[in-house]
Scaffold this active site. Structure first.
Site, PDB file in Angstrom:
ATOM      1  N   GLY A   1      18.233  95.210  12.052  1.00  0.00           N
ATOM      2  CA  GLY A   1      17.722  93.998  11.405  1.00  0.00           C
ATOM      3  C   GLY A   1      16.271  93.756  11.773  1.00  0.00           C
ATOM      4  O   GLY A   1      15.799  92.627  11.859  1.00  0.00           O
TER       5      GLY A   1
ATOM      6  N   HIS B   1      30.071  82.150  21.319  1.00  0.00           N
ATOM      7  CA  HIS B   1      28.758  81.640  20.884  1.00  0.00           C
ATOM      8  C   HIS B   1      28.983  80.878  19.575  1.00  0.00           C
ATOM      9  O   HIS B   1      28.733  81.375  18.487  1.00  0.00           O
ATOM     10  CB  HIS B   1      27.769  82.786  20.673  1.00  0.00           C
ATOM     11  CG  HIS B   1      26.491  82.324  20.025  1.00  0.00           C
ATOM     12  ND1 HIS B   1      25.603  81.485  20.651  1.00  0.00           N
ATOM     13  CD2 HIS B   1      25.977  82.550  18.803  1.00  0.00           C
ATOM     14  CE1 HIS B   1      24.586  81.221  19.837  1.00  0.00           C
ATOM     15  NE2 HIS B   1      24.803  81.855  18.697  1.00  0.00           N
TER      16      HIS B   1
ATOM     17  N   GLY C   1      23.546  89.500  16.481  1.00  0.00           N
ATOM     18  CA  GLY C   1      23.956  89.113  15.124  1.00  0.00           C
ATOM     19  C   GLY C   1      25.304  88.396  15.142  1.00  0.00           C
ATOM     20  O   GLY C   1      26.234  88.838  15.811  1.00  0.00           O
ATOM     21  N   ASN C   2      25.388  87.323  14.409  1.00  0.00           N
ATOM     22  CA  ASN C   2      26.607  86.493  14.409  1.00  0.00           C
ATOM     23  C   ASN C   2      27.659  86.966  13.420  1.00  0.00           C
ATOM     24  O   ASN C   2      27.318  87.543  12.396  1.00  0.00           O
ATOM     25  CB  ASN C   2      26.223  85.045  14.059  1.00  0.00           C
ATOM     26  CG  ASN C   2      25.685  84.335  15.276  1.00  0.00           C
ATOM     27  OD1 ASN C   2      26.197  84.500  16.372  1.00  0.00           O
ATOM     28  ND2 ASN C   2      24.646  83.528  15.069  1.00  0.00           N
TER      29      ASN C   2
ATOM     30  N   GLN D   1      28.248 100.614  12.635  1.00  0.00           N
ATOM     31  CA  GLN D   1      27.290 100.821  13.730  1.00  0.00           C
ATOM     32  C   GLN D   1      28.004 101.230  15.019  1.00  0.00           C
ATOM     33  O   GLN D   1      27.474 102.027  15.800  1.00  0.00           O
ATOM     34  CB  GLN D   1      26.417  99.576  13.904  1.00  0.00           C
ATOM     35  CG  GLN D   1      25.510  99.419  12.670  1.00  0.00           C
ATOM     36  CD  GLN D   1      24.551  98.254  12.735  1.00  0.00           C
ATOM     37  OE1 GLN D   1      24.531  97.504  13.714  1.00  0.00           O
ATOM     38  NE2 GLN D   1      23.765  98.082  11.697  1.00  0.00           N
TER      39      GLN D   1
ATOM     40  N   ASP E   1      22.338  80.130  24.648  1.00  0.00           N
ATOM     41  CA  ASP E   1      23.073  78.909  24.992  1.00  0.00           C
ATOM     42  C   ASP E   1      22.831  78.541  26.464  1.00  0.00           C
ATOM     43  O   ASP E   1      22.640  77.372  26.815  1.00  0.00           O
ATOM     44  CB  ASP E   1      24.570  79.119  24.737  1.00  0.00           C
ATOM     45  CG  ASP E   1      24.817  79.738  23.373  1.00  0.00           C
ATOM     46  OD1 ASP E   1      24.616  79.052  22.371  1.00  0.00           O
ATOM     47  OD2 ASP E   1      25.169  80.933  23.312  1.00  0.00           O
TER      48      ASP E   1
ATOM     49  N   ASN F   1      29.906  90.177   7.796  1.00  0.00           N
ATOM     50  CA  ASN F   1      29.192  90.961   8.796  1.00  0.00           C
ATOM     51  C   ASN F   1      30.043  92.004   9.509  1.00  0.00           C
ATOM     52  O   ASN F   1      29.504  92.922  10.122  1.00  0.00           O
ATOM     53  CB  ASN F   1      28.546  90.024   9.826  1.00  0.00           C
ATOM     54  CG  ASN F   1      27.349  89.309   9.209  1.00  0.00           C
ATOM     55  OD1 ASN F   1      26.697  89.854   8.338  1.00  0.00           O
ATOM     56  ND2 ASN F   1      27.087  88.107   9.648  1.00  0.00           N
TER      57      ASN F   1
ATOM     58  N   GLN G   1      13.823  87.825  10.829  1.00  0.00           N
ATOM     59  CA  GLN G   1      13.078  86.796  11.577  1.00  0.00           C
ATOM     60  C   GLN G   1      13.071  87.042  13.073  1.00  0.00           C
ATOM     61  O   GLN G   1      12.039  86.912  13.718  1.00  0.00           O
ATOM     62  CB  GLN G   1      13.772  85.456  11.378  1.00  0.00           C
ATOM     63  CG  GLN G   1      13.581  84.803  10.074  1.00  0.00           C
ATOM     64  CD  GLN G   1      13.798  83.331  10.313  1.00  0.00           C
ATOM     65  OE1 GLN G   1      12.893  82.630  10.760  1.00  0.00           O
ATOM     66  NE2 GLN G   1      15.007  82.863  10.073  1.00  0.00           N
ATOM     67  N   ILE G   2      14.254  87.344  13.620  1.00  0.00           N
ATOM     68  CA  ILE G   2      14.309  87.580  15.069  1.00  0.00           C
ATOM     69  C   ILE G   2      13.489  88.818  15.397  1.00  0.00           C
ATOM     70  O   ILE G   2      12.709  88.836  16.350  1.00  0.00           O
ATOM     71  CB  ILE G   2      15.774  87.720  15.550  1.00  0.00           C
ATOM     72  CG1 ILE G   2      16.511  86.394  15.391  1.00  0.00           C
ATOM     73  CG2 ILE G   2      15.827  88.188  17.005  1.00  0.00           C
ATOM     74  CD1 ILE G   2      17.995  86.432  15.752  1.00  0.00           C
TER      75      ILE G   2
HETATM   76  P1  NAD Z   1      17.310  87.562   9.042  1.00  0.00           P
HETATM   77  O1  NAD Z   1      18.107  87.402   7.794  1.00  0.00           O
HETATM   78  O2  NAD Z   1      15.905  87.076   9.073  1.00  0.00           O
HETATM   79  O3  NAD Z   1      17.277  89.113   9.427  1.00  0.00           O
HETATM   80  C1  NAD Z   1      18.429  89.877   9.422  1.00  0.00           C
HETATM   81  C2  NAD Z   1      18.007  91.275   9.058  1.00  0.00           C
HETATM   82  O4  NAD Z   1      19.136  92.113   9.180  1.00  0.00           O
HETATM   83  C3  NAD Z   1      17.509  91.396   7.611  1.00  0.00           C
HETATM   84  O5  NAD Z   1      16.202  91.948   7.613  1.00  0.00           O
HETATM   85  C4  NAD Z   1      18.521  92.328   6.964  1.00  0.00           C
HETATM   86  O6  NAD Z   1      17.938  93.191   6.005  1.00  0.00           O
HETATM   87  C5  NAD Z   1      19.024  93.093   8.193  1.00  0.00           C
HETATM   88  N1  NAD Z   1      20.330  93.737   7.973  1.00  0.00           N
HETATM   89  C6  NAD Z   1      21.382  93.315   7.261  1.00  0.00           C
HETATM   90  N2  NAD Z   1      22.347  94.230   7.279  1.00  0.00           N
HETATM   91  C7  NAD Z   1      21.928  95.241   8.059  1.00  0.00           C
HETATM   92  C8  NAD Z   1      22.466  96.493   8.449  1.00  0.00           C
HETATM   93  N3  NAD Z   1      23.673  96.885   8.037  1.00  0.00           N
HETATM   94  N4  NAD Z   1      21.734  97.288   9.244  1.00  0.00           N
HETATM   95  C9  NAD Z   1      20.515  96.938   9.649  1.00  0.00           C
HETATM   96  N5  NAD Z   1      19.916  95.781   9.298  1.00  0.00           N
HETATM   97  C10 NAD Z   1      20.625  94.945   8.513  1.00  0.00           C
HETATM   98  O7  NAD Z   1      18.161  86.952  10.237  1.00  0.00           O
HETATM   99  P2  NAD Z   1      17.682  86.574  11.708  1.00  0.00           P
HETATM  100  O8  NAD Z   1      17.216  85.169  11.707  1.00  0.00           O
HETATM  101  O9  NAD Z   1      16.802  87.642  12.253  1.00  0.00           O
HETATM  102  O10 NAD Z   1      19.082  86.566  12.463  1.00  0.00           O
HETATM  103  C11 NAD Z   1      19.789  87.771  12.681  1.00  0.00           C
HETATM  104  C12 NAD Z   1      21.179  87.469  13.235  1.00  0.00           C
HETATM  105  O11 NAD Z   1      21.094  86.858  14.518  1.00  0.00           O
HETATM  106  C13 NAD Z   1      22.002  86.494  12.387  1.00  0.00           C
HETATM  107  O12 NAD Z   1      23.341  86.929  12.382  1.00  0.00           O
HETATM  108  C14 NAD Z   1      21.892  85.196  13.152  1.00  0.00           C
HETATM  109  O13 NAD Z   1      22.953  84.326  12.877  1.00  0.00           O
HETATM  110  C15 NAD Z   1      21.950  85.724  14.559  1.00  0.00           C
HETATM  111  N6  NAD Z   1      21.521  84.822  15.625  1.00  0.00           N
HETATM  112  C16 NAD Z   1      22.205  84.885  16.801  1.00  0.00           C
HETATM  113  C17 NAD Z   1      21.850  84.090  17.859  1.00  0.00           C
HETATM  114  C18 NAD Z   1      22.584  84.161  19.171  1.00  0.00           C
HETATM  115  O14 NAD Z   1      22.242  83.403  20.086  1.00  0.00           O
HETATM  116  N7  NAD Z   1      23.585  85.019  19.356  1.00  0.00           N
HETATM  117  C19 NAD Z   1      20.768  83.215  17.717  1.00  0.00           C
HETATM  118  C20 NAD Z   1      20.077  83.181  16.510  1.00  0.00           C
HETATM  119  C21 NAD Z   1      20.465  83.996  15.464  1.00  0.00           C
HETATM  120  C1  LMR Z   2      21.864  79.889  17.187  1.00  0.00           C
HETATM  121  O1  LMR Z   2      22.622  79.606  18.133  1.00  0.00           O
HETATM  122  O2  LMR Z   2      20.729  79.390  17.065  1.00  0.00           O
HETATM  123  C2  LMR Z   2      22.322  80.881  16.171  1.00  0.00           C
HETATM  124  O3  LMR Z   2      23.520  81.456  16.546  1.00  0.00           O
HETATM  125  C3  LMR Z   2      22.307  80.336  14.815  1.00  0.00           C
HETATM  126  C4  LMR Z   2      23.622  79.757  14.421  1.00  0.00           C
HETATM  127  O4  LMR Z   2      24.192  80.272  13.461  1.00  0.00           O
HETATM  128  O5  LMR Z   2      24.065  78.801  15.059  1.00  0.00           O
END
Ligand code: NAD
Ligand code: LMR
Length: 328
Positions: free
Chosen positions: A12, A187, A130-131, A112, A159, A105, A16-17
């Protein structure tokens, strides 16, 4: 420290991340001066955007960035990686719950997990951001039977960091004075941020706060629903803080916690604290040299017991749902 580059995969990477994570990884936030090689996985339509991000990485002239490879084939990108940060997934939008993401997801993490099983380095560590992160980690782990289960973890460090920050704001303490914070469970909004074992400048945090109503009605929901609050305010989910926590978690895992403090990581349960075996649930852990150990012997009162049980019950439901979907 070794001067051989650590091969780090990020999925990914055009998201954004990724836009925060890659630059911090390349600038040394993970390993200091040790060189790092980035392996960036994206879906085909996002590769062009990823090329732009790589141009920016080039333009930073990072001295310790030993190479960057991009692609849409997991087996090529994961080949020989020592660390895989699985970030790519569809993020939650306004009004969505994590359960909505399971089927969307889950399939990503079966593929993977299989690819990592086949081609990753023998010492690989896998961190899932990824969530729904805990259950995605469970899916990847189950689909990678040759990789030891303790090499998988899901991110609850964000968190953990949020909990420390809220407690610091409430008490006026420095974040560095707060130790032994724990996030238990998933989470998700059911997670349990536990201040009863935390310490502020060596004193029990719950006693310093001395306000059970604030703990139950303000602190816990603020931390547990922070992700949703950020989505509401920003219109998209947390990104820079999630990237920062992803690095904190990986650094402490690989190198050991710099402060010697324990940290929160979602790891496979061995049944400790009554958490059903095999779930990927957040625990207090100590870390050293790429290994973690669940902190043992903490007393769990009825209040904490009920909160831990509620969150692990949600994890068990998620496990049942992905079993039903044939993902594990
Ligand atoms: P985003 O949509 O900006 O980016 C996600 C990227 O993943 C996209 O560029 C997309 O093309 C890519 N993607 C999708 N399927 C894929 C695959 N099979 N292989 C490779 N890449 C793939 O999202 P983001 O804001 O970067 O967030 C990413 C993930 O992180 C989300 O699931 C979000 O909910 C999660 N997240 C988790 C936490 C945490 O604390 N655990 C915190 C924030 C966000
Ligand atoms: C977060 O904790 O900021 C991310 O997991 C985004 C969400 O889906 O809550």
């Amino acid at each position: 420290m070794s001067s051989t580059p650590l091969k780090v995969a990020v999925t990914g990477a055009a998201g954004q991340i990724g836009y925060s994570l890659l630059f911090r990884l390349a600038s040394g936030a993970l390993l200091g001066d040790r060189p790092i090689e980035l392996r960036l996985l994206e879906i085909t339509p996002a590769l062009k955007a990823l090329e732009g991000v790589v141009m920016e990485l080039d333009d930073c002239a990072f001295p310790n960035l030993a190479g960057v490879e991009i692609g849409d084939d997991a087996e090529k990108i994961f080949d020989g990686v020592n660390l895989a940060l699985l970030v790519g997934a569809r993020p939650r939008g306004p009004g969505m719950e994590r359960g909505d993401l399971l089927s969307a997801n889950g399939a990503i993490f079966t593929a993977q997990g299989k690819a990592l099983n086949k081609v990753a380095a023998d010492d690989v560590r896998i961190g899932v951001t990824g969530n729904p992160a805990n259950t995605n980690a469970l899916i990847a782990m189950t689909n990678a039977p040759d990789i030891p289960q303790e090499r998988f973890s899901a991110l609850t460090r964000l968190d953990h960091n949020r909990a420390i920050s809220q407690l610091a704001a409430k008490t006026g303490a420095a974040v560095t004075d707060i130790k032994k914070m724990t996030i238990w469970g998933n989470h998700s909004a059911t997670q349990y941020p536990d201040v009863f074992h935390a310490e502020i400048a060596g004193k029990n945090a719950a006693e310093v706060v001395d306000d059970q109503a604030w703990i139950a009605d303000t602190f816990i929901p603020t931390v547990a629903k922070r992700g949703a609050a950020i989505i509401e305010a920003r219109g998209s989910s947390s990104a820079a803080s999630a990237a920062s926590a992803t690095i904190d978690a990986a650094r402490d895992w690989l190198l050991g916690s710099a402060t010697g403090d324990w940290v929160s990581m979602a790891v496979v349960s061995d049944g400790s604290y009554g958490v059903p075996e095999g779930l990927i649930s957040s625990f207090p852990v100590t870390t050293k040299g790429g290994d973690w150990e669940i902190v043992q012997g903490l007393e769990i009162d009825d209040f904490s017991r009920a909160k831990i049980d509620a969150s692990t019950a949600e994890l068990a439901d998620e496990r049942a749902a992905v079993t039903e979907l044939g993902l594990i």
